[in-house]
Design a protein around this motif. Sequence first.
Motif, PDB file in Angstrom:
ATOM      1  N   LYS A 162      49.163  39.419  42.895  1.00 37.04           N
ATOM      2  CA  LYS A 162      50.176  38.235  43.306  1.00 37.04           C
ATOM      3  C   LYS A 162      51.934  39.045  43.586  1.00 37.04           C
ATOM      4  N   ASN A 173      51.604  32.580  47.374  1.00 30.10           N
ATOM      5  CA  ASN A 173      50.523  33.159  48.359  1.00 30.10           C
ATOM      6  C   ASN A 173      50.586  32.980  49.532  1.00 30.10           C
ATOM      7  N   GLU A 226      39.883  33.467  46.688  1.00 33.41           N
ATOM      8  CA  GLU A 226      40.475  32.467  45.731  1.00 33.41           C
ATOM      9  C   GLU A 226      38.784  31.218  46.238  1.00 33.41           C
TER      10      GLU A 226
END
Lengths: 228, 228
Positions: free
Chosen positions: B141, A142, B168
């Motif tokens: 990701k 992330n 998210e």
Amino acid sequence: MPTILIVDDEEDIRELIAINLLREEKYTLLEAINGLEALHLAKTKRPDLIILDLMLPEMDGLTVHKNLREDPRTVNIPVIMLTARGRLEEKIQGLEMGADDYLAKPFSPKELILRVRNLLRRTNQNHGGSLIETGPFSLDKNALKLHLEGDEIELTATEFKLLLSLIESPGITQERSDLLKKVWGYSDMIQTRTLDTHIKRLREKLGSNGNSIETVRGVGYRFLEETV
Amino acid sequence: MPTILIVDDEEDIRELIAINLLREEKYTLLEAINGLEALHLAKTKRPDLIILDLMLPEMDGLTVHKNLREDPRTVNIPVIMLTARGRLEEKIQGLEMGADDYLAKPFSPKELILRVRNLLRRTNQNHGGSLIETGPFSLDKNALKLHLEGDEIELTATEFKLLLSLIESPGITQERSDLLKKVWGYSDMIQTRTLDTHIKRLREKLGSNGNSIETVRGVGYRFLEETV
DNA sequence: TCCTGTCGTGACAATTACGTCACGACGAAC
DNA sequence: GTTCGTCGTGACGTAATTGTCACGACAGGA
């Protein structure tokens, strides 16, 4: 501290679960006694796990679960379903709808704890943290950052993708062409020194752990989980 | 196509599982009849799922499982344990060691299929794909890319982190200070137009879906799962 | 309606990241 | 030891990214 939502209209069951969870580990608990309340809590508080009784007043557990799965805010929250006696019908129905686990009443407190812990461990690994941990390396998907022995190392996007490709298959040699394809999208077997340069830059940033990236002459590179 | 490794020394059980898996969906199957063979296959072929009988010749299932969990190459592979009769002792022991699911013989083929499907769905979401999907958005990701309505959109590292932070928590307003902290690491409430500029750049790249990022005046920004 | 503060937008400069190249070091095969 | 090919490394120019600023638009409250 993970938050767990318990949905059951029987107070003694809620209490039994609460007592066992609170005794074993540190959790934050939420409680709901009907479906509407559960949905509202789930969408505003976003618990990390939901323990859901199938037998509820007004809106039954399966309907609650269906609602949870339809909202992006709750679709990823794992659910453990509870039912009186392990009736195969309900069991299959629950699993079919994507329940993550299933527990038949009366259940053993120890088994409950274990299932909760397992589910939280699985989801933490992925959704919450998105951490890839290998040895002293901790790669955060992330934040695009690398944590290594306490230090926080900034990686560029290319370096991140390269390290990720290597670290995802520890101990396995990746061919140059594979890495070029994964990281740069090159489809042909291109003759380029770009890969070498980025490997060098990565090794520099890894400092004393730079030798975790091993050269396999004539083939490619390999990530070693343990520094030799 | 997911690969599943079946470890059982009873041929009829292996066959039963194989037949049911092959009939239901498209899987690639591997088979092993003892622990050593299983470990070797797991580490070289890296299946997506392992179905492991606890009762094995020489090396028992729990030992195999322990070995799997100790090797970074196999630590993330989900395991479904099989045992004769659902003895609580073994059940708890298995779950305690991090088994992802548990099936007691004799099991219903339908339940097996469902558990396999559920486990694969969970792990695919995370490890393999690392895809965050919301509406038409699909954020990768690993590749640091965004797929949107068939197009592949390149994002810079900052844009990626910003969009990730927003996406998210769909439907939830994120304060400016939160975003500045998450994406830039700013700890103080800094007066800056950087956030605005990057929001603008993101909206441009999202094209007609740019309005999925909603401004909440005086607070921050919010990601909408559905275009209004 | 006016005022005030927030946000959108385009432009700009500084920084950073990137890919390429040349050269030297090193390993493997003979 | 010699030869050949691969890899490591430092330097360099180019391209992309990034943060800041100034200005105008706009929403919300007085």
